[in-house]
Enzyme design. Structure first.
Site, PDB file in Angstrom:
ATOM      1  N   LYS A  77       0.866  -1.176   0.000  1.00 35.67           N
ATOM      2  CA  LYS A  77       0.000   0.000   0.000  1.00 35.67           C
ATOM      3  C   LYS A  77       0.899   1.220   0.000  1.00 35.67           C
ATOM      4  O   LYS A  77       2.046   1.166   0.464  1.00 35.67           O
ATOM      5  CB  LYS A  77      -0.878   0.027   1.254  1.00 35.67           C
ATOM      6  CG  LYS A  77      -2.164   0.778   1.041  1.00 35.67           C
ATOM      7  CD  LYS A  77      -3.146  -0.090   0.266  1.00 35.67           C
ATOM      8  CE  LYS A  77      -4.456   0.590   0.014  1.00 35.67           C
ATOM      9  NZ  LYS A  77      -5.416  -0.399  -0.540  1.00 35.67           N
TER      10      LYS A  77
HETATM   11  P1  NAD Z   1     -12.724   7.297  -3.238  1.00 35.08           P
HETATM   12  O1  NAD Z   1     -11.764   8.353  -2.878  1.00 35.08           O
HETATM   13  O2  NAD Z   1     -13.092   7.108  -4.671  1.00 35.08           O
HETATM   14  O3  NAD Z   1     -14.098   7.539  -2.421  1.00 35.08           O
HETATM   15  C1  NAD Z   1     -14.136   7.666  -1.028  1.00 35.08           C
HETATM   16  C2  NAD Z   1     -15.533   8.149  -0.682  1.00 35.08           C
HETATM   17  O4  NAD Z   1     -15.679   8.198   0.744  1.00 35.08           O
HETATM   18  C3  NAD Z   1     -15.852   9.550  -1.189  1.00 35.08           C
HETATM   19  O5  NAD Z   1     -17.189   9.600  -1.644  1.00 35.08           O
HETATM   20  C4  NAD Z   1     -15.709  10.403   0.084  1.00 35.08           C
HETATM   21  O6  NAD Z   1     -16.485  11.590   0.016  1.00 35.08           O
HETATM   22  C5  NAD Z   1     -16.252   9.442   1.097  1.00 35.08           C
HETATM   23  N1  NAD Z   1     -15.914   9.800   2.473  1.00 35.08           N
HETATM   24  C6  NAD Z   1     -14.740  10.236   2.960  1.00 35.08           C
HETATM   25  N2  NAD Z   1     -14.876  10.486   4.272  1.00 35.08           N
HETATM   26  C7  NAD Z   1     -16.156  10.178   4.611  1.00 35.08           C
HETATM   27  C8  NAD Z   1     -16.895  10.210   5.800  1.00 35.08           C
HETATM   28  N3  NAD Z   1     -16.352  10.631   6.945  1.00 35.08           N
HETATM   29  N4  NAD Z   1     -18.202   9.811   5.764  1.00 35.08           N
HETATM   30  C9  NAD Z   1     -18.771   9.396   4.630  1.00 35.08           C
HETATM   31  N5  NAD Z   1     -18.104   9.345   3.466  1.00 35.08           N
HETATM   32  C10 NAD Z   1     -16.819   9.740   3.456  1.00 35.08           C
HETATM   33  O7  NAD Z   1     -12.174   5.958  -2.604  1.00 35.08           O
HETATM   34  P2  NAD Z   1     -12.483   4.454  -3.034  1.00 35.08           P
HETATM   35  O8  NAD Z   1     -11.457   4.020  -4.001  1.00 35.08           O
HETATM   36  O9  NAD Z   1     -13.935   4.341  -3.365  1.00 35.08           O
HETATM   37  O10 NAD Z   1     -12.154   3.702  -1.654  1.00 35.08           O
HETATM   38  C11 NAD Z   1     -13.108   3.626  -0.597  1.00 35.08           C
HETATM   39  C12 NAD Z   1     -12.697   2.510   0.347  1.00 35.08           C
HETATM   40  O11 NAD Z   1     -12.642   1.276  -0.392  1.00 35.08           O
HETATM   41  C13 NAD Z   1     -11.312   2.646   0.992  1.00 35.08           C
HETATM   42  O12 NAD Z   1     -11.351   2.036   2.255  1.00 35.08           O
HETATM   43  C14 NAD Z   1     -10.424   1.843   0.064  1.00 35.08           C
HETATM   44  O13 NAD Z   1      -9.242   1.408   0.710  1.00 35.08           O
HETATM   45  C15 NAD Z   1     -11.355   0.698  -0.260  1.00 35.08           C
HETATM   46  N6  NAD Z   1     -11.034  -0.052  -1.488  1.00 35.08           N
HETATM   47  C16 NAD Z   1     -10.941   0.566  -2.691  1.00 35.08           C
HETATM   48  C17 NAD Z   1     -10.690  -0.191  -3.836  1.00 35.08           C
HETATM   49  C18 NAD Z   1     -10.671   0.423  -5.219  1.00 35.08           C
HETATM   50  O14 NAD Z   1     -10.581  -0.333  -6.194  1.00 35.08           O
HETATM   51  N7  NAD Z   1     -10.782   1.736  -5.359  1.00 35.08           N
HETATM   52  C19 NAD Z   1     -10.482  -1.563  -3.744  1.00 35.08           C
HETATM   53  C20 NAD Z   1     -10.595  -2.168  -2.489  1.00 35.08           C
HETATM   54  C21 NAD Z   1     -10.875  -1.402  -1.376  1.00 35.08           C
END
Ligand code: NAD
Length: 419
Positions: A107
């Protein structure tokens, strides 16, 4: 104390200790399995638009290189620190092993508030971060991907920067790139799509009718928005969605395609409609069939776990549920079916693996092929987890992690300790 000490790393350690006790792993083997192989900290100086220079701290943690290169996202967020990045790298290792991918976990992250950067500054920071990482990454060493705060465009800048230094195009250095730059069809949707696929599978097994069932999604970025969209297409009513700007609630179901269009255009759900706005903290405890936390880690603690009113908890985010909450959820396992993060959101890394394979071979697949293979891997991992949970009489998280830890342990033990 280690350099990683902090709340998120403690959580990954506590979870690992539960598994290590369950598998009766000898104490002197545990540090070798848990502690990251390498951690890199870099300073990334960039020119701001006003001519001044600003320096941002960046990290990359590579957990183990026993099964192949490491693989993992890069997060741009003000909460990022080395302990959080290490915990996320460790979770990636168990996730890749559970899915049967030939990777260790990694990461990365940069401690930055994106709201303070212009588009040009974001490009400078992305390029500088990758340039600082060049000695430590490579298509057979460590392959990056998007995570919170990064996207396809950032991956394209990473790939371009690495390629410029190599003097040739190296698409296989990152995944989650735009399709126009060597990305795969179906990667953008993969994580959310996998979350919705597994949630709907569980609903069918619990005899919950998908049509008219309700879903709540916390976080409306890459994972949350595509999970919500597929659940909507499956006939569920997505009754509440939140992001960092607030929350929307409508018991009749929100118009998810329109909300996605709005969020893509404006960068958040703010200003979408007059549907009831409410305290984002309330989102998690609304009554619903499927709850998808898809924002950040540690949002469901012991107190919130007691108040959850969902039938299926589909963990889109990494580490949304604390060990305290796990104790509560174990007692409530007849009421709430937990799909743990290392399985639930693994569609992303599975399709990233497909992207890497396609880039290495320069042979590209149709989207249907990508989806078919993604669901096949998720279903197989799901079956193994459920069978293991029954056989060992443990929670789904313990079962999923036990399968992952066992695979890494077996690989380490058969390779032996060098020199
Ligand atoms: P992203 O940046 O695209 O979206 C994150 C979202 O969370 C945004 O809508 C943001 O406004 C919201 N957010 C932030 N703080 C918040 C809060 N306090 N309350 C409510 N919403 C809030 O990120 P992502 O890629 O969608 O990742 C989200 C989660 O999924 C993370 O934990 C990441 O590690 C995990 N993840 C992502 C992927 C991927 O392929 N992108 C894969 C596996 C896991």
């Amino acid at each position: 104390m280690t350099v990683y000490s902090g709340p998120v790393f403690e959580m990954a350690t506590n979870q690992f200790n539960v598994i290590a006790n369950h598998l009766e792993i000898p104490v002197d083997e545990r540090d070798r399995l848990l502690l990251p192989k390498r951690a890199i900290t870099v300073s990334c100086p960039i020119h701001r638009d006003d001519g001044t220079v600003a320096v941002f701290e960046g990290y990359r943690v590579q957990h183990h290189l026993t099964l192949g290169p490491t693989k993992g996202g890069t997060r741009f967020s003000p909460s990022v620190d080395i302990g959080e990045v290490a915990a996320l790298a460790i979770w990636m290792s168990w996730k890749c092993a559970l899915a049967g991918l030939p990777y260790g976990g990694a990461k990365g992250g940069v401690n930055v508030d994106l709201a303070t950067l212009s588009g040009r500054e974001l490009e400078s920071l992305s390029r500088r971060y990758m340039q600082e990482m060049i000695p430590f990454v490579g298509p057979h060493t460590d392959v990056m991907a998007p995570d919170m705060g990064t996207n396809e465009q950032v991956m394209a800048w990473f790939m371009d920067t690495y390629s410029m230094y190599q003097g040739r195009t190296v698409t296989e250095i990152v995944t989650g790139k735009p399709v126009a730059s060597g990305g795969t069809l179906g990667r953008r949707e993969a994580t959310g799509r996998g979350v919705a696929h597994l949630a709907s599978r569980v609903m069918k097994e619990l005899a919950i009718n998908l049509t008219g069932a309700t879903a709540v999604v916390q976080g409306f970025g890459n994972v949350g928005s595509y999970a919500a969209l597929d659940l909507h297409h499956f006939g569920l009513k997505v009754i509440a969605v939140s992001d960092h700007t607030g929350a929307l609630h409508d018991e009749r179901g929100l118009d998810i395609p329109a909300l996605m269009h709005h969020a893509t255009k404006h960068g958040s759900i703010a200003g979408f409609s007059n549907q009831r706005h409410f305290d984002p903290a309330e989102v998690l405890t609304l009554r619903c069939d499927v709850l998808v936390p898809a924002a950040m880690e540690r949002v469901i603690d012991g107190k919130i776990a007691q108040k959850l009113r969902c039938r299926v908890l589909a963990e889109g985010a990494n580490g949304p549920t604390t060990p305290d909450a796990d104790l509560v959820l174990e007692k409530r396992q007849n009421e709430i079916f937990v799909i743990p993060d290392i399985l639930c959101n693994s569609g992303g890394v599975v399709v990233s693996y497909f992207e890497w394979v396609q880039d290495l071979q320069q042979l590209f697949w149709e989207e249907e092929e990508v989806m078919r293979r993604e669901y096949q891997i998720l279903d197989r991992a799901f079956d193994r987890m459920v069978a293991r949970a029954r056989a060992d009489n443990v929670s789904h998280r313990t079962a999923a992690m036990a399968i992952g830890v066992e695979k890494v342990r077996a690989a380490k033990n058969t390779r032996g300790l060098f020199p």
